[in-house]
Design an enzyme around this catalytic site. Structure first.
Site, PDB file in Angstrom:
ATOM      1  N   SER A 228       0.872  -1.333   0.014  1.00  0.00           N
ATOM      2  CA  SER A 228       0.165  -0.136   0.017  1.00  0.00           C
ATOM      3  C   SER A 228       0.922   1.290  -0.020  1.00  0.00           C
ATOM      4  O   SER A 228       0.410   2.294  -0.044  1.00  0.00           O
ATOM      5  CB  SER A 228      -0.863  -0.026   1.170  1.00  0.00           C
ATOM      6  OG  SER A 228      -0.248  -0.121   2.406  1.00  0.00           O
TER       7      SER A 228
ATOM      8  N   GLU B  43      -8.813  -9.890   3.861  1.00  0.00           N
ATOM      9  CA  GLU B  43      -9.385  -8.564   3.603  1.00  0.00           C
ATOM     10  C   GLU B  43     -10.615  -8.432   2.714  1.00  0.00           C
ATOM     11  O   GLU B  43     -10.773  -9.091   1.845  1.00  0.00           O
ATOM     12  CB  GLU B  43      -8.140  -7.943   2.659  1.00  0.00           C
ATOM     13  CG  GLU B  43      -8.470  -6.574   2.153  1.00  0.00           C
ATOM     14  CD  GLU B  43      -7.524  -5.702   1.429  1.00  0.00           C
ATOM     15  OE1 GLU B  43      -6.244  -6.260   1.262  1.00  0.00           O
ATOM     16  OE2 GLU B  43      -7.590  -4.537   1.193  1.00  0.00           O
TER      17      GLU B  43
ATOM     18  N   LYS C   9       5.194 -10.976   3.432  1.00  0.00           N
ATOM     19  CA  LYS C   9       3.542 -11.472   3.133  1.00  0.00           C
ATOM     20  C   LYS C   9       3.357 -11.583   1.903  1.00  0.00           C
ATOM     21  O   LYS C   9       3.887 -10.896   0.917  1.00  0.00           O
ATOM     22  CB  LYS C   9       2.488 -10.343   3.616  1.00  0.00           C
ATOM     23  CG  LYS C   9       1.251 -10.420   3.452  1.00  0.00           C
ATOM     24  CD  LYS C   9       0.462  -9.549   4.212  1.00  0.00           C
ATOM     25  CE  LYS C   9       0.241  -8.149   3.280  1.00  0.00           C
ATOM     26  NZ  LYS C   9      -0.161  -8.243   1.963  1.00  0.00           N
TER      27      LYS C   9
HETATM   28  O1  KIV Z   1      -0.355  -3.493   1.698  1.00  0.00           O
HETATM   29  C1  KIV Z   1      -1.019  -3.493   2.592  1.00  0.00           C
HETATM   30  O2  KIV Z   1      -1.105  -2.466   3.348  1.00  0.00           O
HETATM   31  C2  KIV Z   1      -1.765  -4.674   3.077  1.00  0.00           C
HETATM   32  C3  KIV Z   1      -2.595  -4.495   3.989  1.00  0.00           C
HETATM   33  C4  KIV Z   1      -3.962  -3.987   3.522  1.00  0.00           C
HETATM   34  C5  KIV Z   1      -2.941  -5.862   4.785  1.00  0.00           C
HETATM   35  O3  KIV Z   1      -1.433  -5.565   2.275  1.00  0.00           O
END
Ligand code: KIV
Length: 311
Positions: free
Chosen positions: A60, A196, A127
């Protein structure tokens, strides 16, 4: 959170980071786990001081900090640059690096890039988006000693396939698929999983069926923890997604400060005496060839200014 799992996170204290076993312990103790995204050093330092156990350097980053329209243009180099700053700021939190678009298209590529995250940036986990489609990659990463957080439901890197950011898993078929995705991510070895934009009942059902913590965003209160994007949490924009709750209004704080500063500069009232350094008047007089009589409030000597003066 107990003191034993998150030691004194003061900026000057020793670095003692939480690890995935600490997160498993929080989960086992029934502590709801708070995660926030961060993209820079000073923010990471504050989040750490606030005792957040998990800090995500999310992709993000693209929208929140780099001004991109979505997550697709975010590169591995962008992520490493920001992850390094966050790791320098967070001394107790477990920092997770979000694998950007196409950085984990094959297990080999995933190991290479996740390895860079751990070795170069110093994060403790990565992640990856995707359920069953990413399970081979998650397995390869965990076998290589790289802790993985999964991410299912809305996966923003698939924006060009899904067309629009919307709630996932609402139909029977989609709900069954999400349940299978969650189990696949767990079986592949992930230590936790982001859900999400998933309906509350489905997210709760997934949470009840897993033995790893679910971290929800727009997935209701039944998850094992929650994550918010920093700019939503702090209220940088007029608008925020329905699932977010701004805990501050930084837009107004920053606008107010910037406007007041500009007004003071234009009025000549900044800097004032408190923000100004002065030197010994005798020293500056000597350097400039002035005499004490040239100081403000003194008159020119009767004979005029000596001709041999520099200025
Ligand atoms: O990139 C991000 O901020 C995310 C969150 C919304 C989990 O993947």
């Amino acid at each position: 959170m107990s003191a034993s799992t998150n030691p004194d996170p003061k900026p000057t204290g020793p670095v003692r980071r939480l690890n995935v076993s600490d997160i498993a312990r929080l989960y086992a103790d029934g502590t709801r786990i708070a995660m926030v995204t961060a993209y820079d050093f000073p923010t990471a330092r504050l989040l750490d001081e606030a005792g957040l156990p998990l800090v995500l350097v999310g992709d993000s980053l693209g929208r929140a900090a780099l001004g991109y329209e979505n997550e697709i243009p975010v590169s591995m180099d962008d992520m490493l640059h920001h992850a390094k700053a966050v790791v320098r700021g967070a001394r107790a939190a477990l920092v997770i690096g979000d694998m950007p678009f196409l950085s984990y298209a094959t297990p080999e590529q995933a190991i290479h890039n996740a390895g860079r995250f751990l070795a170069e940036a110093g994060v403790q986990a990565v992640k990856v988006e995707g359920g069953r489609r990413s399970s081979r990659t998650i397995e390869a990463l965990t076998k290589a000693g790289i802790p993985v957080m999964g991410h299912i439901g809305l996966t923003p890197q698939s924006i060009n396939q899904i067309g629009k950011l919307r709630v996932q898993g609402k139909t029977r078929e989609a709900a069954r698929e999400l349940l299978s995705d969650a189990l696949a991510v767990q079986e592949a070895g992930a230590f936790s999983i982001v859900l999400e934009l998933v309906p509350e009942q489905l997210a709760t059902a997934i949470t009840e069926r897993l033995r790893i913590p679910t971290i929800g965003i727009g997935a209701g209160a039944g998850c094992s923890g929650q994550v918010q994007v920093l700019t939503d949490l702090l209220g940088y924009e007029d608008w925020h997604p329905r699932h977010a709750r701004p805990y501050a209004n930084l837009r107004e704080v920053i606008l107010g400060a910037a406007r007041a500063y500009r007004a003071d500069v234009e009025a000549g009232s900044f800097p004032g005496p408190a923000e100004t350094v002065r030197m010994d008047d005798d020293v500056i007089d000597e350097v400039l060839g002035h005499s004490v009589l040239d100081r403000p409030g003194r008159s020119i000597p009767a004979g005029g200014i000596p001709l041999d003066r520099d200025l």
